[in-house]
Design an enzyme around this catalytic site. Structure first.
Site, PDB file in Angstrom:
ATOM      1  N   ASP A  43       0.790  -1.240   0.000  1.00 56.00           N
ATOM      2  CA  ASP A  43       0.000   0.000   0.000  1.00 56.00           C
ATOM      3  C   ASP A  43       0.824   1.293   0.000  1.00 56.00           C
ATOM      4  O   ASP A  43       1.707   1.464   0.836  1.00 56.00           O
ATOM      5  CB  ASP A  43      -0.869   0.072   1.259  1.00 56.00           C
ATOM      6  CG  ASP A  43      -1.692  -1.170   1.489  1.00 56.00           C
ATOM      7  OD1 ASP A  43      -1.695  -2.061   0.637  1.00 56.00           O
ATOM      8  OD2 ASP A  43      -2.318  -1.251   2.565  1.00 56.00           O
ATOM      9  N   TRP A  67       5.796 -10.367   1.603  1.00 48.74           N
ATOM     10  CA  TRP A  67       5.331  -9.561   2.729  1.00 48.74           C
ATOM     11  C   TRP A  67       5.994 -10.007   4.029  1.00 48.74           C
ATOM     12  O   TRP A  67       6.157 -11.199   4.284  1.00 48.74           O
ATOM     13  CB  TRP A  67       3.807  -9.678   2.837  1.00 48.74           C
ATOM     14  CG  TRP A  67       3.183  -8.734   3.813  1.00 48.74           C
ATOM     15  CD1 TRP A  67       2.664  -7.506   3.543  1.00 48.74           C
ATOM     16  CD2 TRP A  67       3.001  -8.929   5.224  1.00 48.74           C
ATOM     17  NE1 TRP A  67       2.172  -6.921   4.688  1.00 48.74           N
ATOM     18  CE2 TRP A  67       2.366  -7.774   5.734  1.00 48.74           C
ATOM     19  CE3 TRP A  67       3.327  -9.961   6.112  1.00 48.74           C
ATOM     20  CZ2 TRP A  67       2.044  -7.621   7.081  1.00 48.74           C
ATOM     21  CZ3 TRP A  67       3.000  -9.810   7.454  1.00 48.74           C
ATOM     22  CH2 TRP A  67       2.374  -8.654   7.926  1.00 48.74           C
ATOM     23  N   GLU A 222     -10.504  -1.866   4.168  1.00 44.66           N
ATOM     24  CA  GLU A 222      -9.156  -1.363   4.441  1.00 44.66           C
ATOM     25  C   GLU A 222      -8.943  -0.016   3.763  1.00 44.66           C
ATOM     26  O   GLU A 222      -9.714   0.399   2.902  1.00 44.66           O
ATOM     27  CB  GLU A 222      -8.094  -2.338   3.892  1.00 44.66           C
ATOM     28  CG  GLU A 222      -8.088  -3.705   4.530  1.00 44.66           C
ATOM     29  CD  GLU A 222      -6.916  -4.547   4.053  1.00 44.66           C
ATOM     30  OE1 GLU A 222      -6.165  -5.031   4.906  1.00 44.66           O
ATOM     31  OE2 GLU A 222      -6.761  -4.729   2.825  1.00 44.66           O
TER      32      GLU A 222
END
Length: 500
Positions: A43, A67, A222
């Site tokens: 993001d 990640w 989100e």
């Protein structure tokens, strides 16, 4: 061979030809979209304009291509096109990983850190508490910078907002609400949005919730955003809510609501679920703070369905190009539109134009384009009289097809033959998007980089963003229509790489 390699790279460096050097070294590396030099990115967050510089922070794991414990990476730009990677801004600490959030310019020194301080508001994600399943492992914290974002100091009183027991309690997007002289935080709380307010960015009061019975609920909510846009002389409030999964073409996507916000409560003016982008690769899209009367959005150009598997090395992920937002009413519904920022014109090189071109079967533009890089912008206008498609292809036989289906009144991007697709079973599919415009004219803008296309149809009423992984550059371009169409106007522009 080794001498040749060194000589070629040296020549590339000396001539400033980043494109050749990068393509030689790093297959699929975008040439005018931001990517980190190495390792994992997701993001975009904390995006803010300050003292002539655009700051892009982003979720970053510096130790691997997948990640991991989140940091805030940092890049800066004068034009949102050429980005310079900066040192990591925020590192994990005893309160947890540094998840998504936002940044503001505290012009009135409400927090007491200093006039015009940059203040970052972010989620602390505590992996230890997460394992204990307390439901309180995500809290909101702040940090500040007094040197234009070069260095950051975390506030000693963190967290500034404790978790009431909501498992997903994150991604604070903060803006100044001038009418009531207070800060408003838009926070994702499981499958809805909770609004908080504060006079000083340190003490927060819960105002209201939104979304229990509105919008898509196929996954967790989100990365929200809340901002006004002038429409027909008055402010209309836009609430963006990213959702994963549950997008219109599977996986991650961004939905939005339009309505009113009074400093306490957001009221939506439509029951229709609206999507920012119908492609599969524009997630966690939010806007820059402090950009005056421009509303500029940027997203993460990937999807949680395959983000950890895409075949890039030594980095993973890119961002979309920056897009300017506006509103347009069609019939009784109003929609958000997005178009490429005008700054993108800095990449324009050679162009050619055509008018009143009849396309029956196929119009091959490859020789006319003379473009081996596959980096281009195509602007065309035609009528919605028949099906047509734009085909990007290469010597290896890969094809990416962007088109319009008249019978269904839909746009589509088909990446089923676009190159490498075997890393995830759902990657090589055809994605569809409705056409909202009711005029007979169809204006299209298509932006192509090494491994992505961004389609802006009907002046941004329908947008699609898709990534793909061709074996060699998409150097061939043609337009097809079995029934036949007339292209009123066509402009093809070769784009150069962005160089910081």
């Amino acid at each position: 061979m080794k001498k040749l390699t060194i000589a070629l790279l040296l020549t590339c460096a000396l001539t400033g030809s980043t494109a050749i050097a990068q393509a030689f070294k790093e297959k699929y590396r975008p040439q005018f979209h931001f990517t980190p030099k190495a390792n994992w990115m997701n993001d975009p967050n904390g995006m803010v304009y300050h003292n002539g510089i655009y700051h892009l922070f982003y979720q970053y794991y510096p130790d691997d291509k997948i990640w991991g414990p989140m940091h805030w990476g940092h890049a800066t730009s004068k034009d949102m096109i050429a980005w310079k990677e900066q040192p990591i801004a925020l590192y994990p600490d005893s309160l947890g990983y540094i998840f998504s959030g936002s940044a503001v310019v505290d012009k009135n020194n409400t927090a007491g850190f200093g006039k015009d301080a940059l203040v970052a508001i972010f989620t602390h994600h505590d992996p230890v508490q997460e394992k204990q399943k307390t439901g309180k492992h995500e809290t909101q914290s702040i940090a500040y910078s007094l040197d234009d974002g070069k260095t950051w100091t975390k506030y000693k009183g963190n967290p500034v907002l404790e978790n009431p027991g909501i498992t997903d309690f994150r991604d604070p997007k903060v803006r100044w609400f001038e009418a009531q002289k207070k800060w408003v935080m838009t926070l994702a709380t499981k499958d809805r949005i909770t609004f908080y307010s504060s006079p000083d960015l340190k003490s927060w009061t819960r105002e209201s919730d939104f979304g229990a019975n509105e919008g898509g609920h196929g996954g967790v909510w989100e990365c929200p955003d809340l901002f006004p846009i002038k429409h027909e002389g008055k402010d209309m409030w836009v609430l963006i809510v990213n959702i994963n999964p549950g997008g219109p073409n599977k996986g991650s996507a961004g939905q939005y609501f339009l309505g009113d916000f009074d400093g306490k409560t957001f009221t939506s003016n439509s029951k229709e679920t609206k999507w920012l982008d119908f492609g599969t690769d524009n997630y966690a899209a939010v806007t820059f703070a402090n950009t005056g009367n421009r509303t500029i959005l940027m997203g993460w150009m990937s999807n949680w369905q395959y983000a950890n598997q895409v075949p890039t090395d030594p980095w993973r992920s890119a961002n979309t190009i920056a897009r300017e937002l506006a509103l347009k009413t069609v019939g009784k519904e109003t929609y958000l539109t997005s178009v490429p920022v005008k700054e993108l014109d800095a990449l324009n090189t050679t162009t050619f134009s055509m008018k009143n071109v009849k396309v029956k079967d196929q119009l091959d533009l490859t020789d006319k384009a003379k473009n081996k890089t596959g980096l281009f912008r195509l602007d065309l206008t035609t009528k919605n009289t028949a099906d047509f498609s734009i085909i990007l292809a290469n010597e290896a036989g890969n094809e990416l097809i962007i088109g319009y289906d008249k019978a269904k009144n839909q746009y589509y991007i088909d990446r089923s033959k676009s190159g490498k697709i075997d890393f995830e079973k759902g990657f090589g599919e055809k994605h569809i998007a409705p056409r909202f415009a009711i005029e007979s004219n169809i204006p299209l803008t298509l932006i192509a980089d090494v491994a992505s296309v961004e389609l802006f149809a009907d002046n941004g009423l329908t947008v699609m963003t898709d990534i793909f992984f061709p074996e060699t550059p998409m150097s061939k371009l043609s337009i097809k229509s079995v029934s036949g169409i007339t292209i009123d106007n066509l402009k093809y522009t070769v784009l150069k790489p962005s160089v910081e």
